[in-house]
Scaffold this active site. Structure first.
Site, PDB file in Angstrom:
ATOM      1  N   ARG A   1       0.861  -1.187   0.000  1.00 19.20           N
ATOM      2  CA  ARG A   1       0.000   0.000   0.000  1.00 19.20           C
ATOM      3  C   ARG A   1       0.895   1.234   0.000  1.00 19.20           C
ATOM      4  NH1 ARG A   1      -5.156  -1.968   2.639  1.00 19.20           N
ATOM      5  NH2 ARG A   1      -5.306  -3.981   1.613  1.00 19.20           N
TER       6      ARG A   1
ATOM      7  N   GLU B   1       0.670   4.113   0.905  1.00 12.95           N
ATOM      8  CA  GLU B   1       0.148   5.191   1.761  1.00 12.95           C
ATOM      9  C   GLU B   1       1.321   6.027   2.244  1.00 12.95           C
ATOM     10  OE1 GLU B   1      -1.519   2.443   4.445  1.00 12.95           O
ATOM     11  OE2 GLU B   1      -3.389   2.226   3.321  1.00 12.95           O
TER      12      GLU B   1
ATOM     13  N   ARG C   1       0.764   2.164  13.270  1.00 19.67           N
ATOM     14  CA  ARG C   1      -0.065   1.004  12.948  1.00 19.67           C
ATOM     15  C   ARG C   1      -0.159   0.694  11.450  1.00 19.67           C
ATOM     16  NH1 ARG C   1      -5.494   2.296  15.779  1.00 19.67           N
ATOM     17  NH2 ARG C   1      -6.582   2.207  13.836  1.00 19.67           N
ATOM     18  N   HIS C   2       0.621   1.420  10.656  1.00 22.71           N
ATOM     19  CA  HIS C   2       0.601   1.180   9.205  1.00 22.71           C
ATOM     20  C   HIS C   2       1.978   0.808   8.690  1.00 22.71           C
ATOM     21  CE1 HIS C   2      -3.081   3.611   9.585  1.00 22.71           C
ATOM     22  NE2 HIS C   2      -3.495   2.848   8.592  1.00 22.71           N
TER      23      HIS C   2
ATOM     24  N   GLU D   1      -8.317  -1.900  14.843  1.00 14.24           N
ATOM     25  CA  GLU D   1      -8.919  -2.648  13.733  1.00 14.24           C
ATOM     26  C   GLU D   1      -7.957  -3.752  13.330  1.00 14.24           C
ATOM     27  OE1 GLU D   1      -9.531  -0.526   9.937  1.00 14.24           O
ATOM     28  OE2 GLU D   1      -9.132  -2.476   9.032  1.00 14.24           O
TER      29      GLU D   1
ATOM     30  N   SER E   1     -11.053  -6.323   8.159  1.00 11.89           N
ATOM     31  CA  SER E   1     -12.288  -5.863   7.525  1.00 11.89           C
ATOM     32  C   SER E   1     -12.725  -6.900   6.509  1.00 11.89           C
ATOM     33  CB  SER E   1     -12.145  -4.470   6.924  1.00 11.89           C
ATOM     34  OG  SER E   1     -11.102  -4.455   6.030  1.00 11.89           O
TER      35      SER E   1
ATOM     36  N   ARG F   1      -0.832  -6.632  12.541  1.00  7.87           N
ATOM     37  CA  ARG F   1      -1.790  -6.011  13.471  1.00  7.87           C
ATOM     38  C   ARG F   1      -2.220  -7.001  14.564  1.00  7.87           C
ATOM     39  NH1 ARG F   1      -5.339  -1.622  11.334  1.00  7.87           N
ATOM     40  NH2 ARG F   1      -3.812  -0.226  10.438  1.00  7.87           N
TER      41      ARG F   1
HETATM   42  P1  AMO Z   1      -8.201  -3.798   4.461  1.00  3.30           P
HETATM   43  O1  AMO Z   1      -7.547  -2.860   3.521  1.00  3.30           O
HETATM   44  O2  AMO Z   1      -9.084  -3.204   5.503  1.00  3.30           O
HETATM   45  O3  AMO Z   1      -9.105  -4.841   3.672  1.00  3.30           O
HETATM   46  O4  AMO Z   1      -7.101  -4.675   5.149  1.00  3.30           O
HETATM   47  C1  AMO Z   1      -7.435  -5.760   6.007  1.00  3.30           C
HETATM   48  C2  AMO Z   1      -6.622  -5.713   7.279  1.00  3.30           C
HETATM   49  O5  AMO Z   1      -5.218  -5.693   6.959  1.00  3.30           O
HETATM   50  C3  AMO Z   1      -4.531  -4.859   7.858  1.00  3.30           C
HETATM   51  N1  AMO Z   1      -3.916  -3.741   7.113  1.00  3.30           N
HETATM   52  C4  AMO Z   1      -2.734  -3.166   7.396  1.00  3.30           C
HETATM   53  N2  AMO Z   1      -1.818  -3.442   8.331  1.00  3.30           N
HETATM   54  C5  AMO Z   1      -0.708  -2.685   8.362  1.00  3.30           C
HETATM   55  N3  AMO Z   1      -0.458  -1.673   7.504  1.00  3.30           N
HETATM   56  C6  AMO Z   1      -1.333  -1.357   6.540  1.00  3.30           C
HETATM   57  N4  AMO Z   1      -1.081  -0.363   5.683  1.00  3.30           N
HETATM   58  C7  AMO Z   1      -2.542  -2.120   6.443  1.00  3.30           C
HETATM   59  N5  AMO Z   1      -3.615  -2.098   5.643  1.00  3.30           N
HETATM   60  C8  AMO Z   1      -4.429  -3.082   6.053  1.00  3.30           C
HETATM   61  C9  AMO Z   1      -5.547  -4.365   8.870  1.00  3.30           C
HETATM   62  C10 AMO Z   1      -6.836  -4.459   8.101  1.00  3.30           C
HETATM   63  O6  AMO Z   1      -7.953  -4.620   8.936  1.00  3.30           O
HETATM   64  N6  AMO Z   1      -9.443  -6.985   0.780  1.00  3.30           N
HETATM   65  C11 AMO Z   1      -9.856  -6.428   2.042  1.00  3.30           C
HETATM   66  C12 AMO Z   1     -10.246  -7.482   3.039  1.00  3.30           C
HETATM   67  C13 AMO Z   1     -11.489  -8.259   2.674  1.00  3.30           C
HETATM   68  O7  AMO Z   1     -12.556  -7.622   2.552  1.00  3.30           O
HETATM   69  O8  AMO Z   1     -11.390  -9.473   2.523  1.00  3.30           O
HETATM   70  C14 AMO Z   1      -8.725  -5.581   2.602  1.00  3.30           C
HETATM   71  O9  AMO Z   1      -7.591  -5.630   2.179  1.00  3.30           O
HETATM   72  O10 AMO Z   1      -5.554  -5.248   9.970  1.00  3.30           O
END
Ligand code: AMO
Length: 437
Positions: free
Chosen positions: A219, A221, A227-228, A360, A363, A411
């Site tokens: 990602r 971002e 937490r990211h 979180e 999702s 996470r």
């Molecule tokens: P989402 O983008 O919410 O959903 O990601 C799911 C879970 O992955 C973790 N997560 C991260 N952890 C650390 N750094 C990040 N940048 C990051 N982004 C996400 C979180 C988050 O809840 N495809 C959907 C899931 C689905 O619907 O099946 C998805 O990727 O714990």
């Protein structure tokens, strides 16, 4: 040194027991500490399983061995042969009286960071030297526990009829929204690093009923938070003939199993990290109920989303529970989440988030499996159906209703162990600033 022979002879430190008392054994590991009292030398040796004291006596131990014991730098890799002796004074109740003491790789002195259990070295520096940071027992404990979680996830999924998918990491279009992609050149075409195996796990579940994966996602971002990560891993799950409630229930079951396996297998590591852990119960709330609750608690919400403070508050109100927040506003969920009738102007979805210990972790939701509706949802999200042709077409031939979720590997480790920074839960983190080691 004949390493094949060494591997056959070697005893893991944690396996030494009464049965070995008086016997000569071979151990290897790293020199953790030295106490030199002149006439006595205590050297602490650590392997991945534990620690043991090697005790040398100036007047009794072989002169050469005694000398090497006194001058070997900390964290050097050593092989020791010696007699096991019961000792009330030695940590762990047992010590080794050395017959030979060989240094296989001497560590430079001084070390660039303190690797003791009491180390106060800051995280960025520790990660700069992660290879040495991994000598620390507390750091090892985090990754041993993460290993248990990964194994337990796979066990649960396989035992409940899931098929593990190994999905592509190079994709042609976004699956989670267009802004967070890392572009890359793919011969004459433009491609991206995968943000999620979302579309692929759906296709597999629609034929094989239950699909799962441990999948790396990227990602782009820009924010740098505790937490990211820009590269993280997800426990992914997808199930056919299911809606969001079926897969929330599966999530609760698998997390409960994963936590119970940690409790069973990692007591020592949990103690070392001073973590009190309970198998979580569950709580189900609609997004509207959480809004109401936060209003009462005077905590702000995000736009079509929970704020960080709201997640924290849910953790306080429902300790040691997985809080499922469902009936999420449609505007706050990706295009592939199934719309659900709501009040006028407040369209809802079959999407949810799971909050555990104030964070979180997951999702997911029921997916759109109807091609026409999917095209509509793509357009509503500013995406072009033609970029998703093969995905949309996959639902034209008997694709049942299905649902799933993604849970952050780091996470979950972070929340379970109460770590303050997600980077603690990744061997080699990738964030805005870091590409090495
Ligand atoms: P989402 O983008 O919410 O959903 O990601 C799911 C879970 O992955 C973790 N997560 C991260 N952890 C650390 N750094 C990040 N940048 C990051 N982004 C996400 C979180 C988050 O809840 N495809 C959907 C899931 C689905 O619907 O099946 C998805 O990727 O714990």
């Amino acid at each position: 040194m004949d390493l094949m022979k060494l591997q056959k002879e070697r005893k893991r430190i944690s396996e030494l027991s009464e049965k070995d008392d008086g016997k000569s054994v071979t151990i290897y590991g790293w020199l953790y500490d030295l106490r030199d009292l002149g006439k006595l030398r205590f050297v602490l040796i650590r392997d991945v399983s534990g620690e043991i004291q090697v005790t040398g006596f100036k007047d009794k131990t072989d002169k050469k061995v005694y000398e090497v014991m006194g001058k070997t730098n900390r964290e050097s890799a050593v092989v020791i042969k010696g007699k096991v002796k019961k000792s009330d004074k030695a940590p762990g109740g047992r010590e080794i009286i050395p017959e030979s003491f060989e240094v296989l790789a001497e560590a430079d002195d001084p070390l660039p960071l303190d690797v003791s259990d009491f180390s106060k070295t800051e995280l960025p520096k520790r990660i700069d030297y992660r290879f040495l940071d991994l000598h620390r027992r507390k750091v090892q404990a985090i990754f041993k526990i993460q290993g248990t979680l990964l194994q337990a996830f796979r066990e649960y999924m396989i035992d409940s009829g899931g098929t593990e998918g190994v999905f592509p990491s190079i994709i042609s279009s976004s699956s989670e929204g267009g802004t967070e992609l890392y572009p890359l050149k793919y011969f004459e075409k433009n491609a991206f690093l995968s943000q999620s195996c979302q579309l692929y796990k759906q296709m597999v579940a629609c034929s094989m009923e239950k699909a799962f994966a441990v999948f790396t996602v990227w990602r782009a971002e820009k924010h740098n938070t505790v937490r990211h990560l820009n590269e993280s891993r997800q426990y992914d799950f997808e199930m056919a003939f299911a809606d969001e409630f079926v897969v929330m229930d599966e999530l609760a079951k698998v997390v409960r199993y994963m936590v119970s396996e940690v409790l069973k297998k990692n007591e020592e590591e949990l103690n070392l990290l001073e973590v009190k852990l309970k198998v979580p119960k569950t709580k189900y709330l609609t997004f509207a109920e959480v809004e109401k609750l936060m209003k009462k608690e005077k905590v702000g919400m995000g736009k079509h989303d929970l704020s960080g403070e709201a997640e924290k508050k849910l953790g306080e109100l429902f300790p040691d529970m997985i809080v499922f927040v469902h009936d999420w506003p449609l505007a706050g969920k990706p295009f592939y989440i199934m719309p659900k009738p709501g009040k006028k102007g407040e369209e809802l979805s079959a999407g949810f988030d799971a909050i555990y210990r104030g964070m979180e972790i997951t999702s997911g939701g029921q997916r759109v499996h109807i091609p026409e509706l999917l095209e509509e949802r793509l357009k509503a999200n500013g995406l072009k159906p033609k970029d998703f042709k093969s995905y949309i077409d996959s639902f034209r031939y008997g694709a049942p209703p299905h649902a799933g979720w993604g849970m952050g590997v780091e996470r979950l480790t972070m929340t379970i162990l109460g770590l303050q920074n997600i980077r603690e839960a990744v061997l080699f983190p990738r964030d805005r600033e870091r590409l090495t080691p």
